[in-house]
Structure formats: structure tokens, C-alpha cells
Design an enzyme around this catalytic site. Structure first.
Site, PDB file in Angstrom:
ATOM      1  N   ARG A 175      59.727  48.754  22.886  1.00  0.00           N
ATOM      2  CA  ARG A 175      60.349  49.514  21.798  1.00  0.00           C
ATOM      3  C   ARG A 175      61.048  48.603  20.787  1.00  0.00           C
ATOM      4  O   ARG A 175      60.825  48.737  19.583  1.00  0.00           O
ATOM      5  CB  ARG A 175      61.286  50.581  22.377  1.00  0.00           C
ATOM      6  CG  ARG A 175      60.509  51.754  23.003  1.00  0.00           C
ATOM      7  CD  ARG A 175      61.421  52.734  23.682  1.00  0.00           C
ATOM      8  NE  ARG A 175      62.143  52.113  24.794  1.00  0.00           N
ATOM      9  CZ  ARG A 175      63.145  52.702  25.435  1.00  0.00           C
ATOM     10  NH1 ARG A 175      63.569  53.899  25.061  1.00  0.00           N
ATOM     11  NH2 ARG A 175      63.719  52.090  26.442  1.00  0.00           N
TER      12      ARG A 175
ATOM     13  N   ASN B 175      59.562  55.992  24.763  1.00  0.00           N
ATOM     14  CA  ASN B 175      58.849  55.845  26.038  1.00  0.00           C
ATOM     15  C   ASN B 175      58.606  57.223  26.610  1.00  0.00           C
ATOM     16  O   ASN B 175      59.508  58.037  26.628  1.00  0.00           O
ATOM     17  CB  ASN B 175      59.778  55.167  27.059  1.00  0.00           C
ATOM     18  CG  ASN B 175      59.502  53.702  27.209  1.00  0.00           C
ATOM     19  OD1 ASN B 175      58.488  53.205  26.768  1.00  0.00           O
ATOM     20  ND2 ASN B 175      60.422  53.006  27.850  1.00  0.00           N
TER      21      ASN B 175
END
Ligand code: ZN
Ligand code: ZN
Length: 747
Positions: free
Chosen positions: A19, A37
């Protein structure tokens, strides 16, 4: 040219800084949107003129990620103002968490940087390094589901966590001396000592000769200096087994032969124990009495700090466990079980949720598949069914196959007692949970009384899964290749189709149809397992002659003992039959007086290899016989020849005798290897197969492996070996899955 899309990235995308990586690329390319996620995948909503460039970058991923697929879906709606990282949501699980990774160079830099707030901090890490598997409870990977949950971030860590240009941006393991785990030094009774500087104190104690239990990433090590190796062996009652060492980079080159490939491995994100040839085979005997030594470089911040304070060039570092039991992870257990063995404990308060030993490698082959490598994820198509492979008995792990991927757990150990079985079950259950798996098929060893076989049956009873028994050595081949091949498997023991002890086998065909086309001669093991522990019994099993008994009497066997042994073999009472390669090597080690009692797995054969390292092999005649459609190499003829050479060398003086023993050891290895290779070559001629797979623990022996390779290639065939899974039994659970998948697909 696209200007928007929802990007779905699947693979190992959690715990690898995906990320923050996406965030940084988005910022650099002026992309607006968000990333999150969802368990097995990362979902990115992206708007912007440089979308395609962004997609290219995202498809490559950060260094620790493993990307299986990237999909772009249409995206409606308005772009948000900037780019945001959203909190995780649990979705379908098919990805996997990464293994624990050695501290990266930048984090090591922080440890010794005057200006860094991580200076001297034993538990620093970033998105590119540090513990993962060992601290994760459940997925998705976020701090609250790891053992870092008990350490709320301080404002400064919280700031770095949200700072996009920071290496610890969204690093779930971020922690500092203010908010993170702490080190404690304890005395032998487990009482915390009131000191300022546990690392400095521990280093002084080690230099002064104390033995410490040190809690690392995946469990406890026992540590001491080389000088105290003898004392540690005495305390552990482990007088022969070599220790692994952790060594300064500068000191390693002087002790061992380190090839460029070894350096690369030693410094990789795995940082395994590499088994290397010593520069002087007889040096460092307190660490290893073999010609090899297992070495690793410091891999956790704690190790780097310790070595910066230590005067000694190296530390013996061995996993702390009771023999045959799993490594100790908890301080209370350590203090209870290591009493009398340890002078001090250097421990910390970050829980180890999943135990993980050090990985061990030799010549690029994996001996122990663990820290830095496992959980290991392999893309392989084995059909629609979900399969569990429970492994064999020794050096076990588990593998779960689901939806095109096989996931293998870290090393579990010898599953021959209830605690290790429980650890195997826990490990399987945890990975099953992460994958959301429901077993359709459970593959297990053919041995009816292994604890793992019992576990498979029990689980099948509970879940309704179908059982598939897999013969040990065929699992070795299945782990190596699915292509048609000749398969040579050489190891200590595996339950055969006929209930006998196999271990020197040649197969032909294609998984799951492998015919046993050759093997080593079957010889008696007088007293069964006793012949494994006392290899002189094995020697007599192979060569049941007056000459052998005479040799045993010389070495202190009584007439009574000799009589019992002789009757046992003659009448076949309490005798198992074996074609094991390991047992032949054991017998020769006994003959040469190199090892008369086995104190750890594989010891006689390993010591024989060390002797052979100093010897020159001679070519001996080989004898083959045909038996029930199989070509059989006479190991009796080989051992008889070795006996003659040994008896002939006696009286030649000590030095010459020692050299003769080394030459005989080298000759036995070479001729045994040549014989096995010849069976394989004959089988290749008969079947037209061109590939020869080689597996089994004996294949770690560089001389035996080298001779087999030479003979196979001389015959114009290709030798195939596995560098992704162990050659030893750590490949079996994977091989069982592959085999069962092929059986169920009806290949
Ligand atoms: Zn780092
Ligand atoms: Zn902090």
C-alpha cells in the site's frame, strides 16, 4: 489511453509494503484515488492522466511482493481530492503472508546512526524487512492482528506511519524505544536484572564465557563463544552434533570457503545458515567435527547490536529445544526447560505467535525450509480439489494445496512425540485458516503407524476428506518433477510397498505411475532400529562373517554379544530388511571406526563424508543382479571390498592407516553412486526416458551427488534436482500433495 480503473493485484501483497508503495507511485504520477487490502488482494481505485504508467509500476510491486495477477476493471464515479490508504477489509483469502525477512541495510544504518531515533533499538524494522510470519495471528495483515497489537504507537511512530515519504509508512511493525518491545536480561532463575544496557551487558557476559538463551525472531537460541562450545555440548548432552554459528562478515572468510553464490545467499533476505567447507577441515572442532561448518550472518537488529559490542568474532547459535521437540519460544518455558544449561536469558516482550527455526542451505540446496523462505508458496496446477499433505515422520512440515498454489509451512521437526505432533497440527490449522481451505483430500505416508498418518486418518474422519497414501520415495520424485523421468531416491528410511525399509530406489515412469525398476540389495538390520543407532550391527547384517565378528571382538564386543548378533541374523529374528543407502554408509563408517554409535540423525554417514573429503576414490567392480524385474546393486560386494581394503591397510602405521580409511570412504561413496547411476542409465535405455530426477537426504553429500551427475550426463541424460524444496524429507509433504493431485485428476 485510459484515465481510470479499479486495479486488483493478487499474490503475496500483504506485509510487503504494497500500500505505501502504491501510495508513493500515485503521488509521484499525480494519480487520485485509494488503495486497500482485502485479504488476498490489493484493490486500487485510480484516476489520472498517467494511469497506464501507474499501472506498469503497480504491476511490478515492491521488492518483497510476489504478484500472481493484475486485473483492471472499469471504474465509475468522481475522483476524490487526493490519494488515500483505506483500512483493510477481510475478503476471500488466497494470497499468503510473507516469511520473516532479515533486517535491511537501511534499518541496520539506523541502528548505528547518531541522529536516528532507532539508534541502538533492537526491534526496528520497515516495510522492506523484519518479522512477518512469526508475529501474525490472522489476516488481513494489520497491526491489530499481530503481536505488535500490544504496543500502541507513540506520536512520533504514528507520524512516520502516516508519512508517505517515510520507509516506515504503513509498516505494521513500526516501533521505537518509547513505544515498542523491550529487552530484558534475566539471571539463571529468570529474575530480571536491573541494568541500563541489556545488550552491552549480554555481550560482556558472552565474552566472559557465559552461556545465554537469546530470544530472537522465531524462538530462542542458545549462544556462547567458540571457547565454550565444549561446555555447551556437555550441558546439552550433545557431544557430537555440530553447532551453527553466527559470525562477523570479516571473520567468515578466514574460517570457511565462501563462494560468490554463498555470499549472495548469506546476505539475501533469507540470511540462512549456509553449510560451508572449512578452510582447515580439522579446525573449529568444538563447533563441528565435520569438514563443514554451518554459518550465518547477523540477521536481526538485536544480532547486529550484539556483535557491535562483542569482542568475539563469532557466536555458537543453536536452536533452544529439548532433543526432538520444537524450539522454545516463550520465556517461561525457557526458564523451566533450560535450567542448568543456561546462565542468563536475553529476552523481549514481543510474542512469537508462530515459531520459526533458521533455514539451512548447502551448495544452493535447501536442507531446512524455514525462516526467510516459509511459508513457501508455489504456483502449480493440481486440479480443483483442496489437498493437505501431512508429511512423513522426520524433518516434517505440512503443505496445503488450494486453487493453483501449494503453501508449505516452515520446518516442524521430527513428528514422533505428542508435542511435535501438536505443533504440526497447529501449523496446519493456522495455514488452513489463512487460506480459508476445506480439505477434499488428505495425503499421508504409507507407513501405518506414523503419528502423522494417524493425524491424517483422524482428520479425514472429522472432515469427510478422502485419504491418499503416498509411498515415501515416490513423494520425493513427485516433489522434484511431474515430467516422465527416471527417479533416483537415496536416503535413510521410508516405508516400501512391501512393508520393508526402502532407501536406495530407482523408479521409472511419470507421477503417479512410478515403477520401482531398481534398488540397492536388501540386507538385514539386526535388532531393527538398534542397527541404526549402533552401525556395527549393520556391518554384520551386510557382512555376516567370522571376519566381521573378529573385528567386533577386537573392539570390545563380548562373545555373548557376538553370539546373539550372529543368531539374530542367521534365524532372521527381530531383523528388518532394508535397501537404505544411509545404512550402507553407516556400516562403512562403523567398519572404518569413524562412527560406532549414532548420536544424531545422519551422523555416521556425515562423518564418513568428512573422511572421504580427504580421500581419493578408486574404481571397484560393481555387481548387479536381476530380482523380480528390478536391477539390484550388490552392496554386500561393495562392503566386502571395503573390508578387504581396510584389513589390508592395517599395520601400515597410523598416518598411512588414516589415509587408507579416507580413501576407502571415498571409494565406497563413489562406487555406490556409480552403481545407482548405472541402474538409472539402464532404466533410461529400456524406457527411452531422458531425464533423471535425484532426491533424498544422501544427495546433500557433494561427492555422491557429483558422481551421479557425472555418470548421468556421460550417458547423455539430464539430471534434475530440486532447488525450491529440500532434497531431504522437508519436500515430502509437498510431494504428497503433488502425488495426490495427480491421482485424483486421473493422470
Ligand atoms: Zn528495513
Ligand atoms: Zn514509537
Amino acid at each position: 489511453m485510459r484515465d481510470r480503473g479499479r486495479i486488483l493485484v493478487r499474490g503475496i501483497v500483504q506485509g510487503v509494503g504494497f500500500r505505501p508503495f502504491v501510495y508513493a507511485r500515485a503521488r509521484a504520477l499525480g494519480i487520485r484515488g485509494s488503495v486497500k487490502n482485502t485479504g488476498s488482494q490489493v484493490e486500487i481505485d485510480a484516476w489520472g492522466g498517467r494511469f497506464d504508467e501507474f499501472l506498469d509500476d503497480v504491476s511490478r510491486g515492491p521488492p518483497l511482493s510476489r504478484i500472481d495477477s493484475v486485473e483492471v476493471l472499469p471504474l465509475a464515479g468522481e475522483a476524490p481530492a487526493g490519494f488515500g490508504i483505506l483500512t483493510s477489509s477481510a475478503g476471500t483469502l488466497s494470497g499468503m503472508i510473507p516469511p520473516d525477512v532479515a533486517t535491511c541495510g537501511e534499518c541496520v544504518g539506523d541502528l548505528f546512526d547518531e541522529k536516528s531515533r532507532y539508534r541502538g533499538y533492537f526491534a526496528t524494522s520497515c516495510v522492506n524487512c523484519g518479522p512477518r510470519y512469526s508475529i501474525i495471528g490472522s489476516l488481513p495483515y494489520d497491526r491489530e492482528r499481530t503481536s505488535m497489537a500490544s504496543f500502541p504507537m507513540c506520536p512520533e511512530c504514528g507520524r512516520e506511519y502516516t508519512l508517505p515519504e517515510c520507509r516506515r509508512h504503513h509498516a505494521q511493525t513500526i516501533a521505537c524505544p518509547v513505544c515498542g518491545p523491550r529487552l530484558t536480561l534475566m539471571d539463571a532463575d529468570g529474575r530480571a536484572m536491573e541494568i541500563e544496557d541489556p545488550v552491552g551487558e549480554a555481550a560482556e557476559l558472552l565474552d566472559a564465557g557465559s552461556i545465554l538463551a537469546i530470544r530472537g525472531i522465531g524462538g530462542f537460541h542458545l549462544a556462547c563463544t567458540e571457547e565454550r562450545g565444549g561446555e555447551l555440548k556437555a550441558r546439552l548432552g550433545r557431544t557430537e552434533q555440530p553447532f551453527a554459528i553466527m559470525v562477523r562478515e570479516e571473520a567468515l572468510e578466514q574460517m570457511a570457503c565462501v563462494e560468490a553464490a554463498d555470499w549472495k545467499l548469506l546476505k539475501s533476505e533469507v540470511h540462512p545458515i549456509a553449510v560451508l567447507a572449512k578452510r582447515d577441515p580439522s579446525a573449529h572442532a568444538a563447533i563441528s567435527n565435520l569438514h563443514t561448518i554451518g554459518c550465518m550472518l547477523p540477521y536481526a537488529p538485536l544480532h547486529h547490536l550484539l556483535f557491535s559490542r562483542l569482542k568475539a568474532p563469532l557466536l555458537i547459535m543453536t536452536s533452544a529445544n529439548m532433543p526432538g521437540y520444537p524450539m522454545i519460544t516463550e520465556i517461561d518455558t525457557a526458564v523451566g526447560k533450560l535450567r542448568g544449561q543456561v546462565d542468563y536469558y536475553l529476552t523481549h516482550d514481543r510474542r512469537i505467535l508462530n515459531r520459526c527455526d533458521d533455514s539451512v542451505m548447502r551448495d544452493g540446496f535447501i536442507i531446512r525450509l524455514s525462516r526467510g523462505i516459509a511459508p513457501k508458496r508455489t504456483r502449480i496446477e493440481l486440479g480443483p480439489r483442496c489437498i493437505l499433505g501431512v508429511g512423513p515422520e522426520l524433518n516434517s512440515n505440512v503443505t496445503i494445496y488450494k486453487d493453483g498454489f501449494a503453501i508449505t509451512s516452515p520446518h516442524v521437526g521430527h513428528v514422533r512425540n505428542p508435542p511435535t505432533l501438536a505443533y504440526l497440527q497447529e501449523t496446519a490449522e493456522r495455514i488452513r485458516g489463512w487460506l480459508g481451505a476445506r480439505y477434499d483430500v488428505i495425503a499421508h505416508d504409507l507407513h501405518p503407524s506414523f503419528l502423522s498418518t494417524g493425524y491424517a486418518r483422524e482428520l479425514a474422519g472429522e472432515t469427510g476428506a478422502e485419504l491418499v497414501p503416498v509411498q515415501h520415495h515416490r513423494a520425493h520424485v513427485a516433489a522434484t518433477t511431474l515430467e516422465p523421468c527416471i527417479g533416483i531416491t537415496i536416503d535413510g528410511v521410508g516405508y516400501g510397498d512391501d512393508g520393508r525399509v526402502w532407501g536406495g530406489e530407482v523408479f521409472a515412469g511419470r507421477v503417479p505411475h512410478l515403477d520401482r525398476v531398481g534398488h540397492l540389495e536388501e540386507v538385514p538390520m539386526p535388532g531393527g532400529d538398534l542397527a541404526t543407532r549402533f552401525p556395527e550391527r549393520m556391518l554384520y547384517g551386510i557382512l555376516p562373517t567370522e571376519g566381521t565378528l573378529g573385528l567386533l571382538r577386537e573392539r570390545g564386543w563380548t562373545d555373548l554379544q557376538c553370539g546373539v548378533l550372529a543368531r539374530q541374523v542367521e534365524r532372521g529374528v527381530n531383523v528388518a530388511w532394508t535397501s537404505s543407502t544411509g545404512r550402507v554408509l553407516d556400516a562403512v563408517a562403523a567398519l572404518l571406526g569413524i562412527c560406532r554409535e549414532r548420536t544424531y540423525d545422519g551422523e555416521p554417514a556425515m562423518r564418513l563424508e568428512s573422511a572421504a573429503y580427504a580421500g581419493t576414490p578408486a574404481e571397484w567392480p560393481l555387481e548387479f543382479v536381476q530380482k523380480a524385474g528390478s536391477e539390484v546393486l550388490s552392496t554386500r560386494a561393495l562392503v566386502r571390498k571395503a573390508m578387504e581394503a581396510y584389513l589390508g591397510s592395517r599395520g601400515a602405521g597410523e598416518g598411512a592407516g588414516r589415509q587408507a580409511a579416507c580413501d576407502i570412504a571415498a571409494s565406497v561413496q563413489a562406487n555406490l553412486a556409480r552403481g545407482l547411476a548405472h541402474i538409472a542409465v539402464h532404466a533410461a535405455d529400456d524406457t527411452g526416458l531422458k531425464r533423471v530426477a535425484l532426491s533424498g537426504g544422501v544427495a546433500y553429500n557433494a561427492a555422491i551427488r557429483g558422481t551421479i551427475r557425472e555418470e548421468i550426463e556421460k550417458a547423455g541424460l539430464t539430471l534434475v534436482m530440486n532447488r525450491e524444496y529440500p532434497l531431504g524429507d522437508g519436500c515430502i509433504s509437498y510431494g504428497q500433495c503433488v502425488w495426490a493431485g495427480a491421482v485424483k485428476r486421473g493422470d
